[in-house]
Design a protein around this motif. Structure first.
Motif, PDB file in Angstrom:
ATOM      1  N   SER A 143       4.355   6.061 -10.704  1.00 17.74           N
ATOM      2  CA  SER A 143       4.232   7.055  -9.643  1.00 17.74           C
ATOM      3  C   SER A 143       5.382   6.837  -8.561  1.00 17.74           C
ATOM      4  N   THR A 144       5.615   7.885  -7.940  1.00 19.41           N
ATOM      5  CA  THR A 144       6.538   7.874  -6.741  1.00 19.41           C
ATOM      6  C   THR A 144       6.318   8.868  -5.623  1.00 19.41           C
ATOM      7  N   VAL A 198       1.415  16.377 -16.841  1.00 22.72           N
ATOM      8  CA  VAL A 198       1.676  15.418 -18.193  1.00 22.72           C
ATOM      9  C   VAL A 198       3.120  14.768 -17.924  1.00 22.72           C
ATOM     10  N   ALA A 199       4.008  15.634 -17.470  1.00 22.95           N
ATOM     11  CA  ALA A 199       5.388  15.224 -17.404  1.00 22.95           C
ATOM     12  C   ALA A 199       5.646  13.776 -16.585  1.00 22.95           C
ATOM     13  N   PHE A 200       4.883  13.475 -15.543  1.00 25.72           N
ATOM     14  CA  PHE A 200       5.190  12.255 -14.659  1.00 25.72           C
ATOM     15  C   PHE A 200       4.189  11.309 -15.163  1.00 25.72           C
ATOM     16  N   VAL A 201       3.075  11.535 -15.928  1.00 29.73           N
ATOM     17  CA  VAL A 201       2.273  10.300 -16.121  1.00 29.73           C
ATOM     18  C   VAL A 201       1.996  10.175 -17.766  1.00 29.73           C
ATOM     19  N   GLY A 202       2.480  10.968 -18.583  1.00 30.50           N
ATOM     20  CA  GLY A 202       2.203  10.973 -20.020  1.00 30.50           C
ATOM     21  C   GLY A 202       1.092  11.671 -20.311  1.00 30.50           C
ATOM     22  N   THR A 203       0.464  11.507 -21.578  1.00 29.94           N
ATOM     23  CA  THR A 203      -0.495  12.428 -22.079  1.00 29.94           C
ATOM     24  C   THR A 203      -1.912  11.718 -21.709  1.00 29.94           C
ATOM     25  N   ILE A 204      -2.768  12.316 -20.809  1.00 28.40           N
ATOM     26  CA  ILE A 204      -4.080  11.666 -20.502  1.00 28.40           C
ATOM     27  C   ILE A 204      -5.100  12.768 -21.070  1.00 28.40           C
ATOM     28  N   VAL A 263       0.853  -1.251   0.160  1.00 32.07           N
ATOM     29  CA  VAL A 263       0.025  -0.033  -0.051  1.00 32.07           C
ATOM     30  C   VAL A 263       0.965   1.217   0.022  1.00 32.07           C
ATOM     31  N   TRP A 264       1.921   1.233   0.989  1.00 32.82           N
ATOM     32  CA  TRP A 264       2.518   2.421   1.184  1.00 32.82           C
ATOM     33  C   TRP A 264       3.596   2.750  -0.040  1.00 32.82           C
ATOM     34  N   SER A 265       4.299   1.667  -0.405  1.00 35.89           N
ATOM     35  CA  SER A 265       5.217   1.815  -1.340  1.00 35.89           C
ATOM     36  C   SER A 265       4.731   1.747  -2.869  1.00 35.89           C
ATOM     37  N   ILE A 266       3.796   1.153  -3.478  1.00 38.90           N
ATOM     38  CA  ILE A 266       3.246   1.066  -4.597  1.00 38.90           C
ATOM     39  C   ILE A 266       2.011   1.764  -4.898  1.00 38.90           C
ATOM     40  N   ARG A 267       0.796   1.270  -4.005  1.00 36.20           N
ATOM     41  CA  ARG A 267      -0.568   1.523  -4.365  1.00 36.20           C
ATOM     42  C   ARG A 267      -0.991   3.065  -4.054  1.00 36.20           C
ATOM     43  N   LEU A 268      -0.516   3.545  -2.663  1.00 36.82           N
ATOM     44  CA  LEU A 268      -0.790   4.879  -2.627  1.00 36.82           C
ATOM     45  C   LEU A 268      -0.109   5.848  -3.364  1.00 36.82           C
ATOM     46  N   PRO A 269       1.190   5.758  -3.478  1.00 32.91           N
ATOM     47  CA  PRO A 269       1.307   6.927  -4.500  1.00 32.91           C
ATOM     48  C   PRO A 269       0.763   6.761  -5.819  1.00 32.91           C
ATOM     49  N   VAL A 270       0.396   5.829  -6.501  1.00 31.57           N
ATOM     50  CA  VAL A 270      -0.523   5.710  -7.772  1.00 31.57           C
ATOM     51  C   VAL A 270      -1.845   6.299  -7.534  1.00 31.57           C
ATOM     52  N   ALA A 271      -2.526   6.008  -6.578  1.00 32.97           N
ATOM     53  CA  ALA A 271      -3.763   6.547  -6.039  1.00 32.97           C
ATOM     54  C   ALA A 271      -3.708   7.953  -5.897  1.00 32.97           C
ATOM     55  N   LEU A 272      -2.862   8.553  -5.235  1.00 31.68           N
ATOM     56  CA  LEU A 272      -2.721   9.983  -4.948  1.00 31.68           C
ATOM     57  C   LEU A 272      -2.383  10.564  -5.873  1.00 31.68           C
ATOM     58  N   MET A 273      -1.438   9.989  -7.069  1.00 33.70           N
ATOM     59  CA  MET A 273      -1.001  10.786  -8.260  1.00 33.70           C
ATOM     60  C   MET A 273      -2.440  11.035  -9.049  1.00 33.70           C
TER      61      MET A 273
END
Lengths: 260, 315
Positions: free
Chosen positions: B171-172, B233-239, B34-44
């Motif tokens: 995401s980090t 966009v820089a961190f996640v690409g074009t959405i 949760v803390w190292s993978i999932r949460l950064p993605v969800a918050l991002m």
């Protein structure tokens, strides 16, 4: 209280749009600005409002004017009418609005809407209103900060005769009641004759004269300035009206603005 | 957000995710995931959605155009070209390699924004001129990006295509905090202009009549759009479509008073991207579909439905 213009001129690049404008207006006076298209009426109002750079002197009772003292209503424009009447009128107090709208701002809006008889429209979107109601909402916006000077650019354009009378009646009444100085651009010469204390006749960027309607809107003046055959008629109820038709001959010789 | 953090290659019950977030995880491996993978993605997803929703809303307001967004007016395409330059040609500013793509994407988002403003007429900066300039730049950057893809090696080409799809999976925490900081810097600046932006909804002439310096307001807004879009966009690409659809949802909910419209657009952006993130991980079990594809797949029909249903609002 006076508005005084001395030798005011406006140029867009090398093109002179206004030249040698001298004009005076007093408190409680409605001054109509009339003239053909392109004669500089709107530019004159914009110059007085400070929205176009001008030379010469524009003074409001001898001093510079604060934005809240000036209610300016530009021409009707084609924009999406997505805001509500309340929001539009509130924007008339833009300079003093914070993130949280204060009670006195809301009260001022409510009073203005009440005064103009459109309080029941407060929650409606501008796009849902008739042309006359929209003009009243914009008039409320110009009035909500309790201005001393009112500049109205064609407030009755695109309105039917009933709404024209409604808006101009209101403008005249408010000007008298509050001792405002109102400068209003009009195309309808009969409305100008009926509602204005003085009429400023513009032609080719110059102010030809600023006199009471009976002096300014004579058949001769109207014929020359608008390049039409003007005629003064009297209706069966005794009210005089100006009517015009196209000239039968080309009359460019009347074009010289200094000839009156 | 909890649902987003719960979904992934292995589903973690939402209750366990909540426990981990609150620091009461019973299973250390769940806590670590949760803390190292999932949460950064969800918050991002929340932050990127907010940034895109907000930038789209500002753009639609200053251009008085319901079809404006960073995606439709070439700013995301500019970022994509910046990223492709690094991936294909290795051309970037002297920054650590792991940040080269992000920095270049951000730089070119800024270049695209400046280009839109410059071509659109820096002197008068009318809404129509800026929209046309944005469309022109969209085609320009897409063409340049296609050219780079044409000359790219197969490995680079794959990397460019994947970046252009958009993905939250890299995401980090540092990236999330960077985006959070940019959002926190932009919000007070926006608040200062909130009524002036509302006045723009009356058109340039009426806003000017109310004392708004329209050209200066547009410049300030473009700087904020550039920062918000660039960093997102820089961190996640074009959405795509989040920046377009979120403001429309906000408009339907709270109207055009920018005090409600801008925060609601940010909120809608967050919700949309979080839902898209969940969908990207659950539609095809075991695989994660790039989020840009999901947002477009959901966004296009939804947008068409909205336009048809609320046609009257654009009168």
């Amino acid at each position: 209280m006076t508005v005084s213009l001395t030798q005011v001129a406006v140029a867009y690049g090398s093109r002179a749009v206004l030249q040698h404008i001298d004009l005076q207006a007093r408190a409680g006076q409605v001054v109509g600005i009339v003239g053909p298209n392109g004669s500089g009426k709107s530019t004159l109002v914009k110059a007085i409002a400070g929205h176009v750079p001008s030379t010469g002197a524009i003074t409001f009772h001898g001093e510079s004017v604060r934005p809240t003292q000036l209610g300016y209503m530009p021409q009707e424009s084609l924009t999406p009418m997505v805001l509500t009447v309340l929001e539009v009128v509130l924007l008339g107090r833009l300079a003093q609005l914070g993130l949280q709208v204060r009670d006195d701002d809301l009260q001022a809006v409510a009073q203005t809407l009440e005064h103009l008889g459109i309080a029941d429209l407060a929650g409606q979107r501008m796009g849902e209103l008739s042309g006359g109601q929209r003009q009243l909402a914009y008039l409320a916006q110009a009035l909500v900060s309790q201005p001393k000077y009112l500049l109205l650019d064609e407030p009755t354009s695109a309105l039917d005769i009933s709404h024209q009378l409604e808006v101009l009646d209101l403008v005249r009444r408010l000007t008298k009641e509050r001792g405002l100085i109102t400068l209003v651009v009009l195309h309808d010469l009969n409305a100008a004759a009926r509602y204005c204390d003085e009429v400023a006749l513009m032609h080719q960027g110059r102010l030809l004269l600023c006199e009471p309607p009976a002096v300014a809107l004579t058949v001769e003046h109207v014929s020359r300035v608008f390049d039409v055959e003007a005629e003064a008629l009297t209706c069966s109820d005794g009210v005089g009206v100006l009517v015009a038709s196209h000239r039968k001959v080309n009359s460019r010789e009347w074009g010289n603005p200094n000839s009156i | 957000m909890l649902l987003d953090a719960a979904t992934g290659p292995a589903f973690i019950p939402v209750r366990d995710v909540a426990s981990a977030v609150l620091g009461h995880a019973r299973d250390p491996s769940v806590d670590a995931i949760v803390w190292s993978i999932r949460l950064p993605v969800a918050l991002m997803a929340l932050m990127v959605g907010a940034a895109l929703g907000l930038s789209g809303a500002i753009m639609q307001t200053i251009l008085n155009n319901p079809l404006a967004s960073s995606y439709t007016l070439g700013i995301s395409a500019g970022a994509g070209f910046g990223a492709a330059l690094v991936i294909v040609l290795g051309a970037s500013l002297p920054v650590p390699e792991s940040y080269a793509i992000a920095v270049n994407a951000m730089l070119f988002a800024g270049v695209a924004c400046a280009g839109v403003y410059w071509i659109g007429g820096a002197r008068t900066a009318t809404a129509e001129g800026l929209v046309l300039a944005g469309i022109a730049l969209l085609f320009l950057f897409q063409a340049l990006c296609s050219f780079l893809q044409m000359i790219a090696s197969p490995e680079s080409l794959q990397q460019v295509v994947f970046w252009l799809f958009g993905s939250l999976q890299k995401s980090t925490w540092p990236k999330m905090w960077t985006l959070c900081a940019v959002l926190l810097c932009c919000i007070p600046l926006l608040m200062r202009d909130i009524w002036a932006l509302t006045a723009l909804k009356l058109g340039d002439a009426r806003a000017s009549a109310l004392g708004v310096n329209v050209a200066a307001l547009r410049v300030r807004s473009f700087v904020l759009i550039s920062a918000l879009t660039g960093v997102a966009v820089a961190f996640v690409g074009t959405i795509g479509f989040v920046g377009l659809v979120a403001p429309h949802l906000a408009r339907m909910l709270v109207g055009e008073d920018q005090r409600g419209f801008l925060p609601t657009s940010a909120l809608m952006g967050s919700v949309l991207l979080s839902l898209a993130s969940v969908a990207s991980k659950t539609v095809s079990p075991g695989a994660i579909i790039p989020i840009g594809i999901v947002t477009s797949l959901i966004g296009v029909p939804f947008f068409v439905w909205m336009v048809l249903r609320h046609r009257r609002a654009y009168r």
